[in-house]
Write an enzyme that holds these catalytic residues in place. Structure first.
Site, PDB file in Angstrom:
ATOM      1  NE  ARG A 288      -3.448  -1.098  10.311  1.00  0.00           N
ATOM      2  CZ  ARG A 288      -2.347  -0.466   9.949  1.00  0.00           C
ATOM      3  NH1 ARG A 288      -2.428   0.624   9.236  1.00  0.00           N
ATOM      4  NH2 ARG A 288      -1.167  -0.915  10.282  1.00  0.00           N
TER       5      ARG A 288
ATOM      6  NE  ARG B  69       7.222  -3.169   5.883  1.00  0.00           N
ATOM      7  CZ  ARG B  69       5.922  -2.913   6.039  1.00  0.00           C
ATOM      8  NH1 ARG B  69       5.150  -2.736   4.987  1.00  0.00           N
ATOM      9  NH2 ARG B  69       5.403  -2.862   7.236  1.00  0.00           N
TER      10      ARG B  69
ATOM     11  CE  LYS C 255      -2.012  -0.922   3.959  1.00  0.00           C
ATOM     12  NZ  LYS C 255      -1.385  -2.200   4.318  1.00  0.00           N
TER      13      LYS C 255
ATOM     14  NE  ARG D 280       2.709  -4.629  11.442  1.00  0.00           N
ATOM     15  CZ  ARG D 280       3.525  -4.406  10.414  1.00  0.00           C
ATOM     16  NH1 ARG D 280       4.689  -5.022  10.360  1.00  0.00           N
ATOM     17  NH2 ARG D 280       3.194  -3.565   9.490  1.00  0.00           N
TER      18      ARG D 280
ATOM     19  NE  ARG E  41       7.139  -0.393  10.321  1.00  0.00           N
ATOM     20  CZ  ARG E  41       5.947  -0.305   9.730  1.00  0.00           C
ATOM     21  NH1 ARG E  41       5.830   0.291   8.557  1.00  0.00           N
ATOM     22  NH2 ARG E  41       4.893  -0.819  10.299  1.00  0.00           N
TER      23      ARG E  41
HETATM   24  P1  AMP Z   1       1.721   0.788   9.278  1.00  0.00           P
HETATM   25  O1  AMP Z   1       2.945   1.597   8.977  1.00  0.00           O
HETATM   26  O2  AMP Z   1       0.514   1.218   8.489  1.00  0.00           O
HETATM   27  O3  AMP Z   1       1.964  -0.704   9.164  1.00  0.00           O
HETATM   28  O4  AMP Z   1       1.340   1.087  10.807  1.00  0.00           O
HETATM   29  C1  AMP Z   1       2.241   0.767  11.857  1.00  0.00           C
HETATM   30  C2  AMP Z   1       1.491   0.656  13.166  1.00  0.00           C
HETATM   31  O5  AMP Z   1       0.869   1.915  13.483  1.00  0.00           O
HETATM   32  C3  AMP Z   1       0.356  -0.352  13.184  1.00  0.00           C
HETATM   33  O6  AMP Z   1       0.807  -1.680  13.430  1.00  0.00           O
HETATM   34  C4  AMP Z   1      -0.520   0.192  14.312  1.00  0.00           C
HETATM   35  O7  AMP Z   1       0.030  -0.103  15.584  1.00  0.00           O
HETATM   36  C5  AMP Z   1      -0.398   1.709  14.109  1.00  0.00           C
HETATM   37  N1  AMP Z   1      -1.463   2.215  13.203  1.00  0.00           N
HETATM   38  C6  AMP Z   1      -1.316   2.767  11.963  1.00  0.00           C
HETATM   39  N2  AMP Z   1      -2.505   3.124  11.437  1.00  0.00           N
HETATM   40  C7  AMP Z   1      -3.443   2.785  12.372  1.00  0.00           C
HETATM   41  C8  AMP Z   1      -4.859   2.874  12.428  1.00  0.00           C
HETATM   42  N3  AMP Z   1      -5.581   3.372  11.394  1.00  0.00           N
HETATM   43  N4  AMP Z   1      -5.481   2.434  13.556  1.00  0.00           N
HETATM   44  C9  AMP Z   1      -4.793   1.931  14.590  1.00  0.00           C
HETATM   45  N5  AMP Z   1      -3.452   1.797  14.603  1.00  0.00           N
HETATM   46  C10 AMP Z   1      -2.774   2.217  13.508  1.00  0.00           C
END
Ligand code: AMP
Length: 216
Positions: free
Chosen positions: A90, A129, A15, A173, A162
């Protein structure tokens, strides 16, 4: 009107990579809630500190934190802009909240793109990644390597894995995704806004499919 296009798909589906490259080409703004939260955490803001433990375990940060962030972002977005939402909503509660926030800010979700990838590919992608801790640029050791190994092309910072891309957290996740985020696909399907994208190809191939879908 402010136009919101939502990018859906499991962690590792691509994404962020697709949204960043198509945004750069079309002038849309790429909004990654994960990157916003990582930035808030690095700056030790109240929202960042509240999000810390959830992010480190791979769980979801409370909806209220996200809705506040998105509400502020929509309010400051100029009319006529297009936003690519990567990582939000989410869960279904966030998707419902987004419709309300958008309506109050002269915005609307016009399209939801679901990037489909097999579980096998997701695991391979997430393990390789790498991310720049300074500017947030994303890389992959095989699929999207930087010009110089381990160094960000954009700003020269050393790349990192990360914390939530470690194997144990990845499994959690993906579980959170299946339970909370996958139902969001049905939400947009019911609303007649869903388009599915075969995201099994290379980054440029997926970006081309996304660009065509966005162009309508
Ligand atoms: P991402 O970079 O999108 O994989 O997000 C990393 C982490 O940020 C996720 O595993 C969640 O802990 C938090 N996070 C990001 N977006 C959201 C969301 N819309 N709702 C809740 N937690 C989020």
């Amino acid at each position: 009107m402010k136009n919101i296009i939502v990018f859906l798909g499991a962690p590792g589906a691509g994404k962020g990579t697709a949204a960043a490259s198509v945004a750069a080409k079309t002038g849309a703004r790429h909004v990654s809630t994960g990157a916003m939260l990582r930035d808030a955490l690095a700056r030790k803001t109240p929202a960042g500190l509240e999000a810390k433990s959830y992010m480190e375990s791979g769980g979801l940060v409370p909806d209220a934190v996200l809705c506040r962030m998105i509400g502020e972002l929509l309010a400051e977005t100029p009319d006529g802009a297009t936003l690519f939402f990567d990582g939000f909503p989410r869960n279904v509660a966030q998707a419902e909240a987004l419709d309300g926030l958008a309506a109050g800010a002269g915005a609307a979700v016009t399209l939801a793109l679901c990037l489909d990838v097999s579980r096998e590919d997701l695991l391979a992608r997430l393990g390789g990644r790498r991310v720049c801790p300074k500017c947030g640029a994303g890389y992959h050791v095989v699929a999207l390597p930087p010009k110089k190994e381990g160094v960000c092309d954009a700003c020269g910072e050393a790349l990192i894995t990360r914390l939530d891309d470690q194997p144990k957290t990845i499994a959690h996740r993906l579980e959170v995704y299946e339970q909370s985020t996958a139902p969001v696909i049905g939400f947009y399907e019911t609303a007649g806004k869903l388009r599915r994208i075969d995201a099994s190809g290379t980054a440029p191939e997926v970006a081309a499919l996304v660009e065509a879908a966005v162009a309508g």
